[in-house]
Design a protein around this motif. Sequence first.
Motif, PDB file in Angstrom:
ATOM      1  N   PHE A  74     -15.275   8.157  19.002  1.00  0.00           N
ATOM      2  CA  PHE A  74     -15.969   7.357  18.137  1.00  0.00           C
ATOM      3  C   PHE A  74     -15.091   6.313  17.397  1.00  0.00           C
ATOM      4  O   PHE A  74     -13.860   6.628  16.613  1.00  0.00           O
ATOM      5  CB  PHE A  74     -16.677   8.289  17.097  1.00  0.00           C
ATOM      6  CG  PHE A  74     -17.862   7.692  16.200  1.00  0.00           C
ATOM      7  CD1 PHE A  74     -19.009   7.406  16.672  1.00  0.00           C
ATOM      8  CD2 PHE A  74     -17.261   7.006  14.865  1.00  0.00           C
ATOM      9  CE1 PHE A  74     -19.889   6.704  15.567  1.00  0.00           C
ATOM     10  CE2 PHE A  74     -18.057   6.471  14.005  1.00  0.00           C
ATOM     11  CZ  PHE A  74     -19.419   6.363  14.423  1.00  0.00           C
ATOM     12  N   CYS A 101     -15.743  17.019  11.335  1.00  0.00           N
ATOM     13  CA  CYS A 101     -16.287  15.901  12.256  1.00  0.00           C
ATOM     14  C   CYS A 101     -15.443  14.777  12.074  1.00  0.00           C
ATOM     15  O   CYS A 101     -15.923  13.551  12.034  1.00  0.00           O
ATOM     16  CB  CYS A 101     -17.673  15.582  12.088  1.00  0.00           C
ATOM     17  SG  CYS A 101     -18.500  16.960  11.897  1.00  0.00           S
ATOM     18  N   CYS A 102     -13.859  14.791  12.181  1.00  0.00           N
ATOM     19  CA  CYS A 102     -13.035  13.718  12.011  1.00  0.00           C
ATOM     20  C   CYS A 102     -12.937  12.765  12.983  1.00  0.00           C
ATOM     21  O   CYS A 102     -12.382  11.778  12.662  1.00  0.00           O
ATOM     22  CB  CYS A 102     -11.664  14.517  11.685  1.00  0.00           C
ATOM     23  SG  CYS A 102     -11.021  15.202  13.135  1.00  0.00           S
ATOM     24  N   GLY A 103     -13.725  12.763  14.258  1.00  0.00           N
ATOM     25  CA  GLY A 103     -13.328  11.699  15.125  1.00  0.00           C
ATOM     26  C   GLY A 103     -11.882  11.457  15.186  1.00  0.00           C
ATOM     27  O   GLY A 103     -10.767  12.305  15.498  1.00  0.00           O
ATOM     28  N   ASP A 124     -12.559  18.815  14.378  1.00  0.00           N
ATOM     29  CA  ASP A 124     -13.648  18.169  15.355  1.00  0.00           C
ATOM     30  C   ASP A 124     -13.739  19.158  16.582  1.00  0.00           C
ATOM     31  O   ASP A 124     -12.878  20.029  16.804  1.00  0.00           O
ATOM     32  CB  ASP A 124     -13.161  16.749  15.888  1.00  0.00           C
ATOM     33  CG  ASP A 124     -14.296  16.238  16.228  1.00  0.00           C
ATOM     34  OD1 ASP A 124     -14.917  14.866  15.328  1.00  0.00           O
ATOM     35  OD2 ASP A 124     -14.860  16.353  17.175  1.00  0.00           O
ATOM     36  N   LEU A 125     -15.010  19.047  17.016  1.00  0.00           N
ATOM     37  CA  LEU A 125     -15.591  19.934  18.326  1.00  0.00           C
ATOM     38  C   LEU A 125     -14.857  19.205  19.575  1.00  0.00           C
ATOM     39  O   LEU A 125     -14.418  20.107  20.382  1.00  0.00           O
ATOM     40  CB  LEU A 125     -16.836  19.787  18.107  1.00  0.00           C
ATOM     41  CG  LEU A 125     -17.621  20.739  19.326  1.00  0.00           C
ATOM     42  CD1 LEU A 125     -17.612  22.226  19.068  1.00  0.00           C
ATOM     43  CD2 LEU A 125     -19.240  20.404  19.057  1.00  0.00           C
ATOM     44  N   ASP A 148     -16.269  24.438  16.276  1.00  0.00           N
ATOM     45  CA  ASP A 148     -17.206  23.961  15.636  1.00  0.00           C
ATOM     46  C   ASP A 148     -17.371  23.899  14.206  1.00  0.00           C
ATOM     47  O   ASP A 148     -17.059  24.992  13.577  1.00  0.00           O
ATOM     48  CB  ASP A 148     -18.412  24.986  16.090  1.00  0.00           C
ATOM     49  CG  ASP A 148     -19.896  24.723  15.804  1.00  0.00           C
ATOM     50  OD1 ASP A 148     -20.195  23.563  15.392  1.00  0.00           O
ATOM     51  OD2 ASP A 148     -20.473  25.773  15.202  1.00  0.00           O
ATOM     52  N   LEU A 149     -17.534  22.991  13.630  1.00  0.00           N
ATOM     53  CA  LEU A 149     -17.767  22.492  12.048  1.00  0.00           C
ATOM     54  C   LEU A 149     -16.592  23.383  11.298  1.00  0.00           C
ATOM     55  O   LEU A 149     -15.205  23.207  11.487  1.00  0.00           O
ATOM     56  CB  LEU A 149     -18.987  22.960  11.640  1.00  0.00           C
ATOM     57  CG  LEU A 149     -20.135  22.307  12.019  1.00  0.00           C
ATOM     58  CD1 LEU A 149     -21.530  22.535  11.390  1.00  0.00           C
ATOM     59  CD2 LEU A 149     -19.985  20.579  11.870  1.00  0.00           C
ATOM     60  N   ASN A 167     -18.465  12.853   8.184  1.00  0.00           N
ATOM     61  CA  ASN A 167     -19.159  11.825   8.691  1.00  0.00           C
ATOM     62  C   ASN A 167     -19.626  12.366  10.132  1.00  0.00           C
ATOM     63  O   ASN A 167     -19.195  12.045  11.212  1.00  0.00           O
ATOM     64  CB  ASN A 167     -18.457  10.337   8.957  1.00  0.00           C
ATOM     65  CG  ASN A 167     -19.476   9.470   9.434  1.00  0.00           C
ATOM     66  OD1 ASN A 167     -20.710   9.592   9.431  1.00  0.00           O
ATOM     67  ND2 ASN A 167     -18.937   8.462  10.328  1.00  0.00           N
ATOM     68  N   VAL A 190     -22.054  13.673  21.662  1.00  0.00           N
ATOM     69  CA  VAL A 190     -21.708  14.734  20.578  1.00  0.00           C
ATOM     70  C   VAL A 190     -21.361  13.993  19.046  1.00  0.00           C
ATOM     71  O   VAL A 190     -21.525  14.343  18.173  1.00  0.00           O
ATOM     72  CB  VAL A 190     -20.823  15.758  20.833  1.00  0.00           C
ATOM     73  CG1 VAL A 190     -19.176  15.023  21.086  1.00  0.00           C
ATOM     74  CG2 VAL A 190     -20.682  17.037  20.031  1.00  0.00           C
ATOM     75  N   ALA A 191     -20.850  12.795  19.493  1.00  0.00           N
ATOM     76  CA  ALA A 191     -20.520  11.933  18.155  1.00  0.00           C
ATOM     77  C   ALA A 191     -21.673  11.179  17.587  1.00  0.00           C
ATOM     78  O   ALA A 191     -21.574  10.654  16.355  1.00  0.00           O
ATOM     79  CB  ALA A 191     -19.281  10.904  18.543  1.00  0.00           C
TER      80      ALA A 191
END
Length: 261
Positions: A74, A101-103, A124-125, A148-149, A167, A190-191
């Motif tokens: 992302f 969800c750091c990308g 991040d996943l 996951d999270l 985010n 997934v993003a």
Amino acid sequence: MASFHPDRPALVQRLRAAGCVYAEDEAELLIAAARSAADLTDLVDRRVAGRPLEHLLGWAEFCGLRVTVDPGVFVPRGRTALLVSAAAAVAGPAPAVLDLCCGSGAAALVLHGRLAPRWLAAADLDPAAVACARRNLDPLGVPVYQGDLFAPVPAEWRGRLDLVVANAPYVPSAAVALLPAEARLHEAPVALDGGVDGLAVLRRVAIGAAEWLAPGGHLAVEVSAGQAETLCAALTEAGLVPTVVRDDDLDATAVTARRPA
Ligand SMILES: C[S@@+](CC[C@H](N)C(=O)[O-])C[C@H]1O[C@@H](n2cnc3c(N)ncnc32)[C@H](O)[C@@H]1O
């Protein structure tokens, strides 16, 4: 300075015809990134075919910093500057901070410079995002966990985090097909995909945050303006106290939510 002599007007014209709004700027960036005339041709061909500029350059500008962005990861958006500043505004002194969800790790990178965190980590996943975030954050000694999270975060931080920035994806599933091709085709689903109403991941973030935040700690998330009310209800249900922050210039909406002391 390029050691070859690109035809700038022709380049700009090609980019503009392909729909690049900032064709002049993009041309200069691509010229600067190219190692040879052939390399430049290849970069421009891929840009005209719809690759995000940032994936071609290998970096994105975010909050004044240059963030490495790998293909498929992302691309940090300008509007997310609001999330970062809203998060920084509610962080107390020497906070323990998690970029969930750091990308690419863009938010953690900026917060590392703005706060003086006693602990900062990202998670991040997506393995590609984790690898990219590590390239940005390893030099700062910031760990990046994959899973996951909150699942991969060391258990010792449960109930002790002062700030969780997330985010997470928030595009409703049916709207993913309507996104610009650059996002739809070149960023991982997934993003982007946040489930039926876009808030599926954020509801889980809210429930997890209520458990992982220290009393008085804050969650900070980004949503669209139209989702804010529903999200606030979910945050309240999770036991948090939400506040909506809006920036019309950035067309951005962030929500901070405090775990009561
Ligand atoms: C919209 S992108 C934001 C990336 C980054 N925070 C930024 O602002 O540039 C959402 C990110 O959430 C990650 N993600 C989606 N579902 C996740 C989950 N269940 N657990 C952890 N990360 C997840 C995706 O892999 C993606 O990197």
